[in-house]
Design a protein around this motif. Sequence first.
Motif, short mmCIF file in Angstrom:
data_model
loop_
_atom_site.label_atom_id
_atom_site.label_comp_id
_atom_site.label_asym_id
_atom_site.label_seq_id
_atom_site.Cartn_x
_atom_site.Cartn_y
_atom_site.Cartn_z
N THR A 3 0.84 -1.19 0.00
CA THR A 3 0.00 0.00 0.00
C THR A 3 0.88 1.24 0.00
O THR A 3 1.69 1.43 0.91
N HIS A 67 -6.35 -0.56 -5.97
CA HIS A 67 -7.38 -0.33 -4.96
C HIS A 67 -7.06 1.00 -4.29
O HIS A 67 -5.93 1.22 -3.87
N HIS A 141 -3.38 0.54 -3.18
CA HIS A 141 -2.98 -0.83 -2.89
C HIS A 141 -2.88 -1.63 -4.18
O HIS A 141 -3.78 -1.58 -5.02
N GLY A 142 -1.77 -2.36 -4.34
CA GLY A 142 -1.62 -3.16 -5.54
C GLY A 142 -0.23 -3.74 -5.67
O GLY A 142 0.47 -3.97 -4.66
N LEU A 203 -13.75 4.53 0.35
CA LEU A 203 -13.20 3.44 -0.46
C LEU A 203 -13.92 3.44 -1.80
O LEU A 203 -15.15 3.34 -1.86
N HIS A 205 -15.40 2.03 -5.08
CA HIS A 205 -15.96 0.71 -5.36
C HIS A 205 -15.20 -0.07 -6.41
O HIS A 205 -15.01 -1.27 -6.28
N SER A 207 -12.25 -0.12 -6.93
CA SER A 207 -10.92 -0.48 -6.45
C SER A 207 -10.95 -1.20 -5.10
O SER A 207 -9.98 -1.23 -4.39
N VAL A 208 -12.08 -1.79 -4.77
CA VAL A 208 -12.18 -2.54 -3.52
C VAL A 208 -12.02 -4.02 -3.79
O VAL A 208 -12.68 -4.58 -4.67
N ASP A 209 -11.11 -4.65 -3.09
CA ASP A 209 -10.91 -6.07 -3.24
C ASP A 209 -12.17 -6.81 -2.81
O ASP A 209 -12.71 -6.52 -1.73
N ASP A 212 -12.66 -7.81 0.68
CA ASP A 212 -12.96 -6.80 1.70
C ASP A 212 -14.41 -6.35 1.66
O ASP A 212 -14.83 -5.56 2.49
#
Length: 265
Positions: A3, A67, A141-142, A203, A205, A207-209, A212
């Motif tokens: 991250t 993310h 995050h990635g 957050l 959407h 890019s949300v894992d 999660d």
Amino acid sequence: MSTLVCRLAGPLQSWGEEARFNHRGSLPYPSYAGLLGLARAALGHNRYGRNAATGEPADEQPLRALHMAVRIDQPGRTLLDYHTVNPPPISQYAWLSEADQAKLATIAMGNGRPWAIKGQQQTLQTWRTYLTGAVFTWFLHGNPAYLRNLADALIEPYWPLSLGRKACLPDQPLVLGISPDELNDSATRTPATGAASSRTLHLFHTSVDPRDAVQLRGRTVTHADLPLGPHPHDRYGYQTRTVTRVEPPTMTRDELLTWAKENLS
């Protein structure tokens, strides 16, 4: 996965959602389009979707696949600025759609007159909204290798960086470092500046894992801030974000920078 943690702060910020012609508003927090634009400026991607250094098409898929989340550390206050603009020739607005170019000859100014009278352009009055005293933390995050490349670009950008508008220069350092934590854990562990309290976390959407998704219990907010073409004026999609709360520790700015040196790479 890692991250990347960035701090978005400065004297002024402006994150427009719908900001054409006379009235230029600002969301009270960064827009997804604005964050993409910040990263693209650092990487050297021009408004036509090309790498400015090589002229080749820019590969934006890795950037859009990250993310992302934004934490509101200090919401700041709004500032309304009034000033006038001497517009350039309409030919210099080639990046606008044909419909928007046509509006340049008829759009009303603040005194009720159109921008152009008998083909002669007039001084334009504008009202522009800024945020002052606001501080946000941006989490991406990635893939660790891509994040390192992006972090290097944000530290030594291809073009000067700004927080929504060219006049809004970012405080330094913008990049705090890279954490091995997941996005949610990083948003909770990275200290915030300002008064001790919980913080709002947005957050995005897209890019949300999916792993999660069960943790997203907050309300959703939709803004017209997802550019689908090589430039936002080509066409818009609508980005939805989930608003939750986190409780990070709080520190002064100097203490935060020391913490980042000790805990982030």
